[in-house]
Design an enzyme around this catalytic site. Structure first.
Site, PDB file in Angstrom:
ATOM      1  CG  HIS A 137      61.745  12.178  54.596  1.00 46.95           C
ATOM      2  ND1 HIS A 137      62.725  12.678  53.777  1.00 46.95           N
ATOM      3  CD2 HIS A 137      62.396  11.511  55.575  1.00 46.95           C
ATOM      4  CE1 HIS A 137      63.917  12.334  54.248  1.00 46.95           C
ATOM      5  NE2 HIS A 137      63.742  11.623  55.344  1.00 46.95           N
TER       6      HIS A 137
ATOM      7  CB  CYS B  67      78.243  17.281  50.149  1.00 48.19           C
ATOM      8  SG  CYS B  67      77.149  16.090  50.912  1.00 48.19           S
TER       9      CYS B  67
HETATM   10  C1  LIG Z   1      67.145   8.785  53.895  1.00 52.13           C
HETATM   11  C2  LIG Z   1      67.746   7.480  54.324  1.00 52.13           C
HETATM   12  C3  LIG Z   1      67.871   7.146  55.683  1.00 52.13           C
HETATM   13  C4  LIG Z   1      67.504   8.087  56.791  1.00 52.13           C
HETATM   14  O1  LIG Z   1      66.123   8.232  56.949  1.00 52.13           O
HETATM   15  P1  LIG Z   1      65.578   9.473  57.827  1.00 52.13           P
HETATM   16  O2  LIG Z   1      64.118   9.243  57.925  1.00 52.13           O
HETATM   17  O3  LIG Z   1      65.919  10.695  57.046  1.00 52.13           O
HETATM   18  O4  LIG Z   1      66.266   9.395  59.143  1.00 52.13           O
HETATM   19  C5  LIG Z   1      68.380   5.908  55.998  1.00 52.13           C
HETATM   20  N1  LIG Z   1      68.766   5.040  55.047  1.00 52.13           N
HETATM   21  C6  LIG Z   1      68.657   5.323  53.725  1.00 52.13           C
HETATM   22  C7  LIG Z   1      69.076   4.297  52.716  1.00 52.13           C
HETATM   23  C8  LIG Z   1      68.152   6.549  53.321  1.00 52.13           C
HETATM   24  O5  LIG Z   1      68.075   6.839  52.024  1.00 52.13           O
END
Ligand SMILES: *Cc1c(COP(=O)(O)O)cnc(C)c1O
Length: 405
Positions: free
Chosen positions: A201, A326
């Site tokens: 995502h 936040c």
């Molecule tokens: C968004 C993010 C995650 C978590 O990924 P998810 O698929 O939302 O569990 C882990 N590490 C970093 C650096 C991120 O930006």
């Protein structure tokens, strides 16, 4: 219309990705592990997605890729596996600015398994202290987990070099590359990186699906135990529609990377330069050189936290993120900004291929006066502000001192 500049939090699913997923949410519902042809159709779709992702990250073999539920699961699976396959080693090396997916797990392991965790500090630009890193590397280290690029500031760590140093003491090297994959050109076969986490995502794929790369020859123990899916590395029936979406998103990211990187960087730089010119006492956080092309993290002196700005921008239809913790609604800077010894909260704008010049123009149009109003409110109590104006703005709604004094 919403100006969406929070692409490091999540991105819009590309319409072509949705289109590719749809058959697997409707007619093609077979179980990829089934022995019949109907299931095999889904199985072939998984194989294709694996190759699409393999190309994006430059993995030498497609069986180095295990699909998971996302970045958080991949991070957990990597670190826990490394500890399990290296039972004589009890230390973990990570950085002070990792995502909570890594830092929360490390704190838990410290408490429950008496693991020793080295959190390598960063300087005021967010750059890793490589001397401290070298000093922490000993034959007691089971696993190093250092992110490829920071989600808040975009600062890029020299992971290929860090991996080579880790190999010298026989540690397993893992990188959380969730913010790097799809934004930077990656060729894993030419590096010493053992494991890499990514999430669909963050590059225009669906949520709840990601992958863990494990280099051939690196021992692995699954986090999720059960059936034989994913070559015994991750049990549970695969999320076929999600994985198909991830695959197409990977292909699109690879195809558009060259053109989009330059365009997105130009938009980001235009925003940064425009803001620094228009808003006195504003600074750009992060490594000036080694930084993701899409991320701008900007602090405004005399404004505590980024929350006030965030809320007022939201009312103007501009969506971004703050570099503050936040959860509590406090103005306390995030763990990343604190590690950089930055006293102010900040605002993060993160771009992606949906953004255009109009988005930059809109922020440059509304933000300078928002900062001016907040600074005025900060220096003179809430003069000139109606209660309604301040409603719901942490740190301002209760007057200047607020509830966190
Ligand atoms: C968004 C993010 C995650 C978590 O990924 P998810 O698929 O939302 O569990 C882990 N590490 C970093 C650096 C991120 O930006």
């Amino acid at each position: 219309m919403t100006v969406y500049l929070d692409n490091n939090a999540t991105t819009r699913v590309d319409p072509a990705v949705v289109k590719a997923m749809l058959p697997f949410l409707t007619d093609q519902f077979g179980n990829p592990s089934s022995a019949h042809g109907f299931g095999a159709f889904a199985g072939a779709a998984l194989a294709k997605a694996r190759r699409q992702l393999q190309a994006l990250i430059g993995a030498e073999f497609d069986d180095e890729i295990t699909f998971t539920s996302g970045g958080t699961e991949s991070d957990n699976a990597a670190i826990l596996s490394a500890l399990e396959v290296m039972p004589c080693r009890t230390e973990i090396v990570t950085s002070a600015v990792e995502h909570p997916a890594v830092l929360t797990l490390c704190a838990h392991l410290e408490e429950t398994r008496r693991a020793k965790v080295h959190r390598i500090p960063v300087d005021r630009h967010g750059r890793l202290n490589v001397d401290a890193y070298r000093a922490a590397l000993t034959p007691n280290v089971a696993v190093v987990s250092i992110m490829w690029a920071n989600n808040e500031t975009g600062t890029i760590f020299p992971v290929a070099k860090l991996a080579e140093l880790a190999k010298e003491v026989g540690a397993i090297f893992h990188t959380d590359a969730v913010q790097a994959v799809g934004k930077l050109s990656i060729d894993l076969k030419s590096t010493a990186i053992d494991m890499l986490s990514l999430s669909s995502h963050k590059f225009h794929g669906p949520k709840g699906v990601g992958a863990l790369f494990v280099k051939r020859g690196v021992p692995f123990q699954p986090l999720i135990k059960g059936g034989h899916q994913e070559s015994d590395r991750r049990a549970g029936t695969e999320n076929t529609p999600g994985i198909v979406g991830l695959g197409v998103a990977a292909e699109l990211a690879l195809k558009s990377m060259d053109d989009e990187t330059a365009r997105i960087k130009w938009l980001r730089d235009t925003l940064e330069n425009g803001l620094v010119q228009r808003v006195p006492n504003s600074v750009v956080n992060g490594d000036p050189l080694e930084r993701l092309p899409n991320t701008a993290n900007i602090a405004f002196e005399d404004i505590e936290g980024g929350h006030g700005i965030l809320h007022l921008l939201d009312r103007e239809g501009v969506v971004c993120s703050s570099g503050s913790a936040c959860t509590s609604g406090s103005a306390e800077p995030s763990h990343v900004l604190r590690a950089m010894k930055m006293p102010h909260g900040a605002v993060r704008f993160s771009f992606a291929r949906d953004n255009g010049q109009g988005d930059v123009d809109r922020v440059l149009e509304v933000l300078p006066s928002i900062v001016e109003r907040l600074r005025h409110a900060h220096s003179s109590g809430s003069n000139g502000w109606s209660a309604e104006d301040l409603q719901g703005i942490p740190g301002l709604s209760g007057g200047r001192t607020g509830v966190h004094s």
